[in-house]
Design an enzyme around this catalytic site. Structure first.
Site, PDB file in Angstrom:
ATOM      1  N   HIS A  43       0.853  -1.188   0.000  1.00 43.73           N
ATOM      2  CA  HIS A  43       0.000   0.000   0.000  1.00 43.73           C
ATOM      3  C   HIS A  43       0.891   1.241   0.000  1.00 43.73           C
ATOM      4  O   HIS A  43       1.125   1.836   1.048  1.00 43.73           O
ATOM      5  CB  HIS A  43      -0.915  -0.002   1.226  1.00 43.73           C
ATOM      6  CG  HIS A  43      -1.983   1.042   1.168  1.00 43.73           C
ATOM      7  ND1 HIS A  43      -3.214   0.883   1.744  1.00 43.73           N
ATOM      8  CD2 HIS A  43      -1.995   2.273   0.611  1.00 43.73           C
ATOM      9  CE1 HIS A  43      -3.940   1.979   1.541  1.00 43.73           C
ATOM     10  NE2 HIS A  43      -3.226   2.832   0.860  1.00 43.73           N
ATOM     11  N   GLU A  70      -2.517  -1.601  -3.289  1.00 48.67           N
ATOM     12  CA  GLU A  70      -3.607  -0.801  -2.736  1.00 48.67           C
ATOM     13  C   GLU A  70      -3.204   0.659  -2.757  1.00 48.67           C
ATOM     14  O   GLU A  70      -2.022   0.993  -2.621  1.00 48.67           O
ATOM     15  CB  GLU A  70      -3.880  -1.207  -1.281  1.00 48.67           C
ATOM     16  CG  GLU A  70      -4.328  -2.628  -1.133  1.00 48.67           C
ATOM     17  CD  GLU A  70      -4.694  -2.954   0.296  1.00 48.67           C
ATOM     18  OE1 GLU A  70      -4.216  -2.280   1.219  1.00 48.67           O
ATOM     19  OE2 GLU A  70      -5.472  -3.893   0.492  1.00 48.67           O
ATOM     20  N   HIS A 191      -8.365  -5.634   6.904  1.00 48.73           N
ATOM     21  CA  HIS A 191      -8.077  -4.597   7.912  1.00 48.73           C
ATOM     22  C   HIS A 191      -8.373  -5.116   9.317  1.00 48.73           C
ATOM     23  O   HIS A 191      -9.513  -5.426   9.662  1.00 48.73           O
ATOM     24  CB  HIS A 191      -8.811  -3.273   7.675  1.00 48.73           C
ATOM     25  CG  HIS A 191      -8.064  -2.142   8.325  1.00 48.73           C
ATOM     26  ND1 HIS A 191      -7.157  -1.333   7.650  1.00 48.73           N
ATOM     27  CD2 HIS A 191      -8.033  -1.740   9.607  1.00 48.73           C
ATOM     28  CE1 HIS A 191      -6.636  -0.465   8.488  1.00 48.73           C
ATOM     29  NE2 HIS A 191      -7.147  -0.678   9.691  1.00 48.73           N
TER      30      HIS A 191
HETATM   31  C1  LIG Z   1      -6.634  -0.902   2.937  1.00 50.42           C
HETATM   32  C2  LIG Z   1      -6.264  -1.469   4.242  1.00 50.42           C
HETATM   33  O1  LIG Z   1      -7.070  -1.669   5.108  1.00 50.42           O
HETATM   34  C3  LIG Z   1      -4.853  -1.722   4.571  1.00 50.42           C
HETATM   35  O2  LIG Z   1      -4.035  -1.973   3.490  1.00 50.42           O
HETATM   36  C4  LIG Z   1      -4.306  -0.517   5.224  1.00 50.42           C
HETATM   37  O3  LIG Z   1      -4.310   0.489   4.269  1.00 50.42           O
HETATM   38  C5  LIG Z   1      -2.970  -0.739   5.758  1.00 50.42           C
HETATM   39  O4  LIG Z   1      -2.313   0.506   5.682  1.00 50.42           O
HETATM   40  P1  LIG Z   1      -1.209   0.809   6.797  1.00 50.42           P
HETATM   41  O5  LIG Z   1      -0.285  -0.402   6.800  1.00 50.42           O
HETATM   42  O6  LIG Z   1      -0.558   2.072   6.310  1.00 50.42           O
HETATM   43  O7  LIG Z   1      -1.960   0.928   8.098  1.00 50.42           O
HETATM   44  N1  LIG Z   2      -6.481  -4.519   2.818  1.00 53.96           N
HETATM   45  C1  LIG Z   2      -6.100  -4.831   4.175  1.00 53.96           C
HETATM   46  C2  LIG Z   2      -4.631  -5.040   4.232  1.00 53.96           C
HETATM   47  O1  LIG Z   2      -3.971  -5.126   3.212  1.00 53.96           O
HETATM   48  C3  LIG Z   2      -3.965  -5.196   5.541  1.00 53.96           C
HETATM   49  O2  LIG Z   2      -4.663  -4.553   6.575  1.00 53.96           O
HETATM   50  P1  LIG Z   2      -4.058  -4.811   8.053  1.00 53.96           P
HETATM   51  O3  LIG Z   2      -4.058  -6.311   8.262  1.00 53.96           O
HETATM   52  O4  LIG Z   2      -2.660  -4.257   8.054  1.00 53.96           O
HETATM   53  O5  LIG Z   2      -5.002  -4.104   8.985  1.00 53.96           O
END
Ligand SMILES: CC(=O)[C@@H](O)[C@H](O)COP(=O)(O)O
Ligand SMILES: NCC(=O)COP(=O)(O)O
Length: 241
Positions: A43, A70, A191
C-alpha cells in the site's frame, strides 16, 4: 479456499526506521511466498511512510504469486505506478494523505462516475480491480454499478466487535457479502483481521476469494516467526478446523 495475501507494509516500516535495507523487504516478500502466502499486498502511500514506489517496481518482476497494490486512485502518481507495474490486482482505497491508516470505504454512489472511469482504465490494462467498501448494502450495489471486478470489505468494525459479540459483529458482513455474490462481484476482505477473528469470518463467508492481512500478522511474526505465522494464518482459512 480463501487466499491469503500478506501485506508487507510494516516490514517496510521497520526497514525505513534506520534508512538501510534491513529487513530486506524483497527477500521477505519472496520468503512469504515460499512459506505459503498466496499473494503479496503493498500500500504505497503518498508520503511513502513505509512502502516506497520503488519497492513496488522492485517487487513486480520477482513475485511468483498474486501481486495486489492498494492505494488512492485520486493520486495521479499512484495511477501511473499501477499502469507502469501492471499488478494482478489493484485495490482502490479512499484514503486522504494524512490518515494514520485506512479507516473507511468508498462512497460508491457519489463517486460513481469517477470510479467507473478509473476502473475502466485499469481493466483495459488487464488489471483486476477491487474497491474498498464498508459493509453497507447500498455501497455494495453502488460498487457493482462502477464495473469493478471485486469489492474488499473493510473489516475493522468486525475486528472491533468480534470480542464483544461475534454474531453481531459478522451480521452486516454476511449481508454485504451475500449481496456482492448476488451481483456477481468477487469478494475480498481486510483490515485488522488476526489469528483470533479470521477463522470465524472465513467460516461465515466461505465464498470469500481473498483476505489481505498485514499489521497483526507482522506483529505475530515477532513472537512466532515468519514461516510459522504464515502457516498459522493459512490454517485459519481451512474450514475443517
Ligand atoms: C486498505 C487497508 O485496510 C490496509 O491496506 C491498510 O491500508 C494498511 O495501511 P497501513 O499499513 O498504512 O496501516
Ligand atoms: N487490505 C487490508 C490489508 O492489506 C492489511 O490490513 P491490516 O491487516 O494491516 O489491517
Amino acid at each position: 479456499m480463501t487466499k491469503l495475501s500478506v501485506n508487507i507494509n510494516k516490514i517496510a516500516t521497520l526497514r525505513n526506521a534506520r534508512g538501510g535495507n534491513n529487513p530486506d523487504l524483497v527477500k521477505m516478500a519472496l520468503d512469504a511466498e515460499t512459506f505459503g502466502a498466496d499473494g503479496i499486498t503493498v500500500h504505497p502511500r503518498p508520503d511513502e511512510r513505509h512502502i516506497r514506489y520503488q519497492d513496488v517496481r522492485d517487487l513486480k518482476p520477482l513475485l511468483t504469486t498474486e501481486f495486489n497494490i492498494e492505494g488512492n486512485c485520486k493520486e495521479q502518481k499512484f495511477i501511473d505506478l499501477v499502469l507502469e507495474v501492471k499488478p494482478d490486482q489493484v485495490t482502490l482505497v479512499p484514503d486522504a494523505t494524512g490518515q494514520l491508516t485506512s479507516d473507511h470505504g468508498w462512497d460508491t454512489i457519489s463517486n460513481k462516475d469517477y470510479l467507473t472511469g478509473i476502473i475502466g482504465t485499469f481493466k483495459k490494462a488487464g488489471i483486476r480491480v477491487s474497491i474498498f467498501v464498508d459493509p453497507d448494502e447500498k455501497m455494495v450495489a453502488g460498487a457493482a454499478a462502477t464495473g469493478t471486478d471485486r469489492i474488499e470489505l473493510y473489516t475493522e468494525g468486525y475486528a472491533r466487535n468480534f470480542p464483544v459479540n461475534k454474531e453481531q459483529a459478522i451480521a452486516p458482513y454476511i449481508k454485504a457479502a451475500e449481496q456482492a455474490r448476488s451481483l456477481g462481484l468477487g469478494l475480498n476482505a481486510g483490515h485488522d483481521l488476526d489469528l483470533k477473528n479470521l477463522n470465524y469470518f472465513s467460516r461465515q463467508i466461505p465464498w470469500l476469494n481473498e483476505v489481505s492481512i498485514g499489521h497483526a500478522l507482522i506483529c505475530d511474526t515477532l513472537y512466532l516467526g515468519f514461516e510459522n505465522t504464515i502457516q498459522l494464518y493459512k490454517r485459519q482459512l481451512q474450514h475443517n478446523l
